[in-house]
Design an enzyme around this catalytic site. Structure first.
Site, PDB file in Angstrom:
ATOM      1  N   SER A 427      37.939  28.411  44.410  1.00  0.00           N
ATOM      2  CA  SER A 427      38.281  29.460  43.445  1.00  0.00           C
ATOM      3  C   SER A 427      38.173  30.848  44.051  1.00  0.00           C
ATOM      4  O   SER A 427      38.582  31.825  43.426  1.00  0.00           O
ATOM      5  CB  SER A 427      37.344  29.381  42.227  1.00  0.00           C
ATOM      6  OG  SER A 427      36.006  29.620  42.633  1.00  0.00           O
ATOM      7  N   HIS A 448      43.846  25.109  42.412  1.00  0.00           N
ATOM      8  CA  HIS A 448      42.653  25.561  41.697  1.00  0.00           C
ATOM      9  C   HIS A 448      42.695  25.088  40.253  1.00  0.00           C
ATOM     10  O   HIS A 448      43.395  25.660  39.420  1.00  0.00           O
ATOM     11  CB  HIS A 448      42.541  27.086  41.767  1.00  0.00           C
ATOM     12  CG  HIS A 448      41.332  27.618  41.067  1.00  0.00           C
ATOM     13  ND1 HIS A 448      41.304  28.841  40.444  1.00  0.00           N
ATOM     14  CD2 HIS A 448      40.095  27.073  40.882  1.00  0.00           C
ATOM     15  CE1 HIS A 448      40.115  29.025  39.899  1.00  0.00           C
ATOM     16  NE2 HIS A 448      39.368  27.979  40.156  1.00  0.00           N
ATOM     17  N   GLU A 460      46.223  26.827  39.405  1.00  0.00           N
ATOM     18  CA  GLU A 460      46.771  27.867  40.277  1.00  0.00           C
ATOM     19  C   GLU A 460      47.179  27.209  41.598  1.00  0.00           C
ATOM     20  O   GLU A 460      46.335  26.609  42.276  1.00  0.00           O
ATOM     21  CB  GLU A 460      45.744  28.971  40.514  1.00  0.00           C
ATOM     22  CG  GLU A 460      45.480  29.815  39.272  1.00  0.00           C
ATOM     23  CD  GLU A 460      44.425  30.879  39.482  1.00  0.00           C
ATOM     24  OE1 GLU A 460      44.621  32.008  38.995  1.00  0.00           O
ATOM     25  OE2 GLU A 460      43.391  30.583  40.121  1.00  0.00           O
ATOM     26  N   ASN A 498      40.641  34.829  38.300  1.00  0.00           N
ATOM     27  CA  ASN A 498      39.356  35.449  38.640  1.00  0.00           C
ATOM     28  C   ASN A 498      39.513  36.899  39.073  1.00  0.00           C
ATOM     29  O   ASN A 498      38.615  37.726  38.847  1.00  0.00           O
ATOM     30  CB  ASN A 498      38.652  34.645  39.728  1.00  0.00           C
ATOM     31  CG  ASN A 498      38.079  33.346  39.200  1.00  0.00           C
ATOM     32  OD1 ASN A 498      37.994  33.155  37.985  1.00  0.00           O
ATOM     33  ND2 ASN A 498      37.684  32.448  40.077  1.00  0.00           N
TER      34      ASN A 498
END
Length: 593
Positions: A427, A448, A460, A498
Site C-alpha cells: 500500500s 492493492h 488499485e 492513501n
C-alpha cells in the site's frame, strides 16, 4: 437577543438559501425569503412546493401540514422585508464585498436585538462583524448542502460575538433537528477546513494526469466508502466556490496543500464551474442537473488494447488477514488457489479463517453450503513458496517491509514458471523496487486490495515504468473476473486512496493539536457534514496509528511537502505504544478484549 427566534429572514435564495428556508418553514418558523432575482424567488417557492408534495406522498407529513408550511414561506425582493425578523441568515455569493454590503444594509433595517448570521464557509466572520454597526450580534451559521438532509450546522463565533447570540442560534439548530457544533473563526471551520484540502489534492492529482477523473472518484468511493468522489463533489459545490474557499484557507495557513490547484483557476475563469454551468470536471446533460454525459475524456474501449495472459491458478503468499481475504476472493471466483505461509501449520490456520468467513456468508444466506465446500476445496495450503511453481499469478501479502518483499520476489523469480504474473499488494512501498529484485521486471505489477478484501470492491492496479502492457491487461481482466473494480495508477507513494486520505487524517490531528476543535466535534462534523462513514479519529484508531504514521512518513519522504509532515501528536502516541483499537488505546480508549 433573548427574543425567541420565531421569524427568520433568509437572504439569497439559491440552492443553499432555498434549502435553509425549507428546513425553517417545515419546523414551524415564519420564513421571509429575500432575493433580488424574482426568478430565484419563484424557483424557491416551486422547490418547496415539490419537496412538501413528495413528503405528503411518502406519508411523512399531512396535506394540512404541507399547506401550513407553504403559508409560512413568503418571498420578497427588498431587504426591507427583514425588518420584522428575529434572525437574518445571509446566503449570498461568497464575496466579502457582497456580504458586507448586505450586513451594512441590514444594520439600518433590523431591530437592535435581532441576530445576523452569515452563511460563509471561507470568509472571516470576525472581519464581517467588525465592519458592522453591532458586531456583538453577528456570527456564522454554516449549513451543509442539501440543507434538509444534512444534520450538521457549524455555529461560528468570534471574539466580538455575544454569548447570548450563540446560545440562541445553537438552541434553534437543535430545535430544527440539526447537530450544532461550536467552532471558532477560521477559513473552512472544521468540516470544510478538512474537506477542501482533500478536494484540492484530488484536483492536483487529476491535473498531473496521474489518474483519470473516473478512477480518482471510484477509488475514493469504493476504497473509503465516501458518498461521492472528490471531483464530482467539486462539480456539485461549484469549482469557483472551492477556489474561493481554498484562497482564504491558504491566505491564513500558507500550507501548500491549500494553495488552489491551477486547474481550479483555469476551469473557473473559463466559466466551467461544475453542475451549475453544465460542465466542470465532468459534462452534464444541462446546467443544474446531476446527469453526467459522455464527453471527449470519457474512457472508451480501445481495439488496440493488449490481450492478457490466461490465468487459471493463483498463488497467495502470506497467512495474515489480508492474505486469507485475497485467497477467499479468488477461490470464490473459481480460481484454484495455493495459499503459502512460512509453515504448513500457518497456512492451514489461514485456510481455517477462510472457512469461518465463508460459514458466516452461509449463515447470512449469501452463499450455499455446497458453494462454501467447493470454495474451500479450491484452496490448497502450503508451507513453502515451492508450491507456486505452476501458478499463473503469484501475489504476495506479507509484511509491509521492502527488504522482506524484495527477498520474496527474488525467490518467486526462481520458482515461478516463465510468463507467470508476479504481483505485490503493498500500500505504500515502491513496486518497481520489488520488480528490480527479479530478472523479469516486466512481469511485476501492484494489486492493492483493501481490507477486508472479501467486502471491499476496489483494487488499485499499479504499473511501473517497466510493467508490460500484457501484464497490465491480465491483471485488469482478472480483477474484473473476481468482481472487483480496478483503477489504474502509477508507482508513487500512496497511489490514489492513501495519497488523498492520509493528508486529510493528518490535518485532522493538527486541528486537535491547535485546540481548534475536539475529537468528537471533528468526527461528528465529517460524518454529519461530509457524509463520511467514519470520522477521522475513529478511522485512525481502526487503521492503527503505527500504520498511519508509516504511510505519512512515506508520503512526506516522497513528495517533500512540509504540509505532509506527520503531526507530532501522532508520533507521540505511537512512541507511547497507543496504536488504536488493537492496543486498547489510541486517540480514544477501548475496552480490552
Amino acid at each position: 437577543m433573548d427574543t425567541p427566534l420565531h421569524t427568520i429572514a433568509v437572504v439569497g435564495l439559491g440552492t443553499m438559501g432555498t434549502g435553509i428556508a425549507e428546513v425553517l418553514a417545515r419546523a414551524g418558523r415564519e420564513v421571509i425569503g429575500i432575493d433580488v432575482s424574482d426568478a430565484a424567488a419563484r424557483r424557491a417557492v416551486l422547490a418547496l412546493e415539490a419537496s412538501t408534495a413528495r413528503a405528503v406522498e411518502r406519508e411523512r407529513i399531512t396535506e394540512e401540514e404541507r399547506r401550513n408550511t407553504l403559508a409560512r414561506f413568503r418571498t420578497f425582493s427588498d431587504l426591507q422585508a427583514a425588518a420584522e425578523a428575529d434572525l437574518v441568515i445571509e446566503v449570498v455569493p461568497e464575496s466579502y464585498e457582497t456580504k458586507l454590503q448586505v450586513l451594512r444594509e441590514l444594520d439600518g433595517i433590523v431591530r437592535p436585538q435581532a441576530i445576523i448570521a452569515t452563511g460563509t464557509n471561507a470568509l472571516s466572520v470576525t472581519r464581517l462583524a467588525a465592519d458592522s454597526q453591532h458586531p456583538e450580534r453577528v456570527l456564522g451559521l454554516h449549513f451543509f448542502n442539501p440543507a434538509p438532509a444534512m444534520k450538521l450546522v457549524e455555529v461560528v463565533s468570534c471574539v466580538l460575538t455575544a454569548p447570548s447570540a450563540v446560545e440562541a442560534v445553537t438552541a434553534l439548530a437543535k430545535e430544527l433537528g440539526k447537530e450544532p457544533v461550536a467552532v471558532g473563526d477560521r477559513p473552512g471551520f472544521v468540516a470544510d477546513g478538512l474537506l477542501f484540502g482533500y478536494l484540492n489534492q484530488a484536483a492536483a492529482m487529476y491535473e498531473s494526469r496521474y489518474a483519470s477523473r473516473e478512477d480518482i472518484d471510484a477509488a475514493m468511493k469504493l476504497g473509503c466508502g465516501l458518498p461521492m468522489g472528490p471531483l464530482a463533489l467539486l462539480d456539485m459545490i461549484g469549482i469557483d466556490t472551492a477556489r474561493t474557499v481554498l484562497d482564504a484557507m491558504y491566505a491564513e495557513s500558507h500550507d501548500r496543500l491549500h494553495a488552489p490547484a491551477p486547474v481550479l483557476k483555469q476551469l473557473s475563469e473559463a466559466g466551467l464551474t461544475g453542475r451549475k454551468a453544465g460542465r466542470g470536471f465532468y459534462t452534464y446533460a444541462a446546467p443544474d442537473t446531476a446527469e453526467v454525459v459522455d464527453d471527449a475524456l470519457t474512457p472508451k474501449p480501445s481495439a488496440e488494447a493488449a490481450a492478457g495472459r490466461e490465468v487459471r491458478s493463483v498463488g497467495v503468499a502470506g497467512s495474515g488477514t489480508m492474505a486469507s481475504g485475497i485467497a477467499e476472493v479468488f477461490a470464490k471466483a473459481g480460481y484454484d488457489v495455493v495459499l503459502a505461509a512460512r509453515s504448513l501449520e500457518k497456512a492451514e490456520v489461514a485456510k481455517a479463517r477462510i472457512g469461518k468467513s465463508l460459514a458466516r456468508s452461509v449463515s447470512k444466506g449469501r452463499m450455499t453450503e455446497e458453494a462454501r465446500e467447493a470454495t474451500l476445496a479450491r484452496i490448497a495450503p502450503a508451507g513453502s513458496l515451492e508450491a507456486f511453481s505452476d501458478v499463473d499469478l503469484a501475489l504476495e501479502a506479507v509484511a509491509e517491509d521492502l527488504e522482506i518483499k524484495q527477498q520474496l520476489f527474488a525467490t518467486l523469480d526462481k520458482i515461478c514458471k516463465p510468463g507467470a504474473v508476479l504481483a505485490t499488494t503493498t500500500s505504500s512501498l515502491p513496486v518497481v523496487a520489488c520488480a528490480r529484485a527479479t530478472s523479469r521486471p516486466e512481469d511485476v505489477i501492484g494489486m492493492h486490495f483493501f481490507n477486508p478484501a472479501p467486502a471491499m470492491k476496489l483494487v488499485e492496479v499499479v504499473r511501473t515504468v517497466l510493467t508490460s502492457d500484457e501484464v497490465h491487461a491480465t491483471v485488469r481482466e482478472v480483477t474484473a473476473k473476481i468482481k472487483k473494480h480496478p483503477v489504474d495508477c502509477g508507482d508513487r507513494a500512496g497511489f490514489i486512496v492513501n495519497a488523498l486520505l492520509f493528508p486529510y487524517l493528518n490535518n485532522a490531528i493538527k486541528m486537535v493539536e491547535e485546540h481548534y476543535a475536539t475529537l468528537d466535534d471533528i468526527d461528528a462534523a465529517m460524518k454529519l457534514g461530509g457524509g463520511y462513514p467514519m470520522g477521522p479519529f475513529e478511522l485512525l484508531d481502526v487503521v492503527g496509528l503505527d500504520v498511519s504514521l508509516a504511510i505519512e512518513k512515506v508520503l512526506h519522504s516522497e513528495f517533500r511537502d512540509p504540509g505532509l509532515a506527520p503531526a507530532p501528536l501522532l508520533e507521540h502516541l505511537v512512541a507511547a505504544g497507543c496504536l488504536g483499537r488493537k492496543t486498547g488505546r489510541g486517540f480514544r480508549e477501548y475496552a480490552r478484549r
